[in-house]
Design a protein around this motif. Structure first.
Motif, short mmCIF file in Angstrom:
data_model
loop_
_atom_site.label_atom_id
_atom_site.label_comp_id
_atom_site.label_asym_id
_atom_site.label_seq_id
_atom_site.Cartn_x
_atom_site.Cartn_y
_atom_site.Cartn_z
N LEU A 1 -11.53 7.68 -3.34
CA LEU A 1 -10.60 7.41 -2.30
C LEU A 1 -10.33 5.84 -1.98
O LEU A 1 -9.36 5.72 -1.57
N LEU A 2 -11.34 5.08 -1.99
CA LEU A 2 -11.17 3.66 -1.90
C LEU A 2 -10.06 2.99 -2.73
O LEU A 2 -9.36 2.12 -2.33
N ALA A 3 -10.14 3.39 -3.88
CA ALA A 3 -9.34 3.19 -5.05
C ALA A 3 -7.83 3.59 -4.84
O ALA A 3 -6.87 2.56 -4.84
N ALA A 4 -7.84 4.70 -4.36
CA ALA A 4 -6.52 5.25 -3.93
C ALA A 4 -5.76 4.58 -2.71
O ALA A 4 -4.54 4.10 -2.83
N LEU A 5 -6.51 4.17 -1.89
CA LEU A 5 -6.11 3.50 -0.63
C LEU A 5 -5.78 2.08 -1.09
O LEU A 5 -4.66 1.42 -0.56
N ARG A 6 -6.47 1.36 -2.06
CA ARG A 6 -6.10 0.21 -2.54
C ARG A 6 -4.67 -0.15 -2.99
O ARG A 6 -3.82 -0.82 -2.86
N PHE A 7 -4.41 1.10 -3.97
CA PHE A 7 -3.18 0.98 -4.30
C PHE A 7 -2.19 1.57 -3.62
O PHE A 7 -0.97 1.05 -3.64
N ALA A 8 -2.22 2.40 -2.76
CA ALA A 8 -1.34 3.08 -1.56
C ALA A 8 -0.89 1.71 -0.94
O ALA A 8 0.57 1.56 -0.65
N PHE A 9 -1.58 0.82 -0.48
CA PHE A 9 -1.55 -0.12 0.58
C PHE A 9 -0.70 -1.42 -0.37
O PHE A 9 0.15 -2.18 0.08
N ALA A 10 -1.21 -1.45 -1.85
CA ALA A 10 -0.38 -2.30 -2.42
C ALA A 10 1.30 -2.10 -2.63
O ALA A 10 2.01 -3.00 -2.90
N ALA A 11 1.45 -0.58 -2.80
CA ALA A 11 2.68 -0.12 -3.18
C ALA A 11 3.59 -0.21 -2.07
O ALA A 11 4.87 -0.52 -1.93
N LEU A 12 3.17 0.30 -0.65
CA LEU A 12 3.71 0.64 0.48
C LEU A 12 3.46 -0.50 1.52
O LEU A 12 2.17 -0.75 1.68
N PRO A 13 4.39 -1.08 2.31
CA PRO A 13 5.77 -0.79 2.44
C PRO A 13 6.72 -1.61 1.20
O PRO A 13 7.78 -1.56 1.18
N ALA A 14 6.02 -2.23 0.37
CA ALA A 14 6.38 -3.31 -0.36
C ALA A 14 7.57 -2.81 -1.22
O ALA A 14 8.61 -3.33 -1.81
N VAL A 15 7.28 -1.62 -1.87
CA VAL A 15 8.27 -0.93 -3.01
C VAL A 15 9.87 -0.76 -2.34
O VAL A 15 10.62 -0.77 -3.02
N PHE A 16 9.84 -0.67 -0.82
CA PHE A 16 11.03 -0.42 -0.36
C PHE A 16 11.89 -1.56 0.03
O PHE A 16 13.09 -1.74 -0.11
N PHE A 17 11.01 -3.09 -0.27
CA PHE A 17 11.97 -4.37 -0.47
C PHE A 17 11.89 -5.15 -1.84
O PHE A 17 12.74 -5.79 -1.80
N ILE A 18 10.94 -4.57 -2.71
CA ILE A 18 11.39 -5.38 -3.86
C ILE A 18 11.77 -4.46 -4.99
O ILE A 18 11.08 -3.41 -5.22
N PRO A 19 12.80 -4.88 -5.64
CA PRO A 19 13.42 -4.02 -6.60
C PRO A 19 12.43 -3.73 -7.78
O PRO A 19 11.69 -4.26 -8.05
N ARG A 20 13.02 -2.52 -8.39
CA ARG A 20 12.15 -1.97 -9.26
C ARG A 20 12.56 -3.16 -10.55
O ARG A 20 13.67 -3.54 -10.77
#
Length: 292
Positions: free
Chosen positions: A34-53
């Motif tokens: 769960l800690l690992a899942a939260l780590r990557f969720a926070f790393a991706a969001l909300p940055a993924v909405f502002f950084i192009p693929r």
């Protein structure tokens, strides 16, 4: 490699070394997957909405997210939760240096220089000095999980090199979208919905601080810089810098967690630094000035 990029690589190793201490603190209050899942969720969001693929194939984004997020950190967080000391984990994970060089030679035709081979052997001896006394009894399972995690890191390094010269910050952020749901599913399966729900409803400041450190400096910044360097230099030039991660990990674990550092660990750390020096500076030390 220019001096500025060498210093950048060293800074990344300090961030990663201290991250093992943060993981040890985090898994004490939160189920590891769960800690690992939260780590990557926070790393991706909300940055993924502002950084192009990044302009690379989805298979590289998926592959990097799978091997780095699900396999490497799923195994590592679980191993630390099972009792792997933070200092020892920071050491064993550096087997990724040898896995990366091996995979780069087999899959990409990169051939390490004699200095890099000698430096790797010396550094491996340093790792062996520290790890050998601990390979017994119940400690073997988390140790083998950590070795498997380091192999997954080596595969992730090769995937990032295959992706080419892309925006590595975007690459890491978009790849961070891959691990959260599979890791959460594994946590629900292994820990049970009740424990996961209880952990999520009782996230304290310690858990949130651990997630923030693991998501931003450790994942977004450090892995973006690492992937950037790997995309521009041979794997055998970049990956030896990671041998300094256990130096920071051991120091941090000693000061923050009171993990004792035995004399053999100090000797092993010195041997690791020697191996790194041979890898990085060996060719320059023996260069002779050419004719005027």
């Amino acid at each position: 490699m220019p001096l500025g990029h060498c210093l950048l690589a060293l800074f990344v190793t300090v961030i990663w070394g201290l991250s093992f201490v943060v993981i040890k603190i985090g898994v004490g209050a939160t189920p590891p997957l769960l800690l690992a899942a939260l780590r990557f969720a926070f790393a991706a969001l909300p940055a993924v909405f502002f950084i192009p693929r990044p302009k690379t194939g989805w298979r590289y984004i998926l592959g990097y997210g799978f091997f780095l997020g699900i396999v490497q950190f799923g195994l590592l967080f679980a191993a630390i939760a099972l009792g792997m000391p933070a200092s020892l984990a920071s050491l064993i994970m550096q087997a990724q240096v040898f896995f990366t060089i091996l995979f780069a030679a087999l899959l990409m035709g990169e051939r390490p220089s004699p200095y890099q081979i000698v430096g790797g052997i010396v550094a491996f001896l340093g790792l062996g000095l520290i790890a050998w006394p601990r390979l017994a009894g119940s400690e073997a399972v988390p140790f083998l999980m950590t070795v498997a995690a380091s192999a997954a890191w080596g595969v992730a390094n090769i995937v990032s090199k295959r992706a080419g010269r892309v925006d590595m910050l975007g690459f890491v952020v978009w790849a961070s979208l891959i691990p959260p749901i599979p890791l959460l599913g594994l946590s629900l399966w292994l820990d049970g919905p009740a424990q996961v729900a209880a952990a999520l409803s009782h996230l304290d400041l310690k858990a949130l601080a651990s997630v923030a450190y693991l998501a931003y400096p450790t994942t977004v910044f450090a892995f973006a810089v690492w992937a950037y360097l790997l995309s521009r230099y041979p794997a055998a030039t970049v990956t030896p810098f990671a041998l300094l991660v256990p130096v920071a990990g051991i120091a941090g674990a000693s000061v923050i967690l009171d993990e004792a550092m035995a004399p053999i660990e100090a000797v092993g750390g010195a041997v690791i630094i020697l191996g790194l020096a041979i890898n990085v500076f060996g060719p320059h030390l023996v260069q002779r000035p050419g004719p005027a």
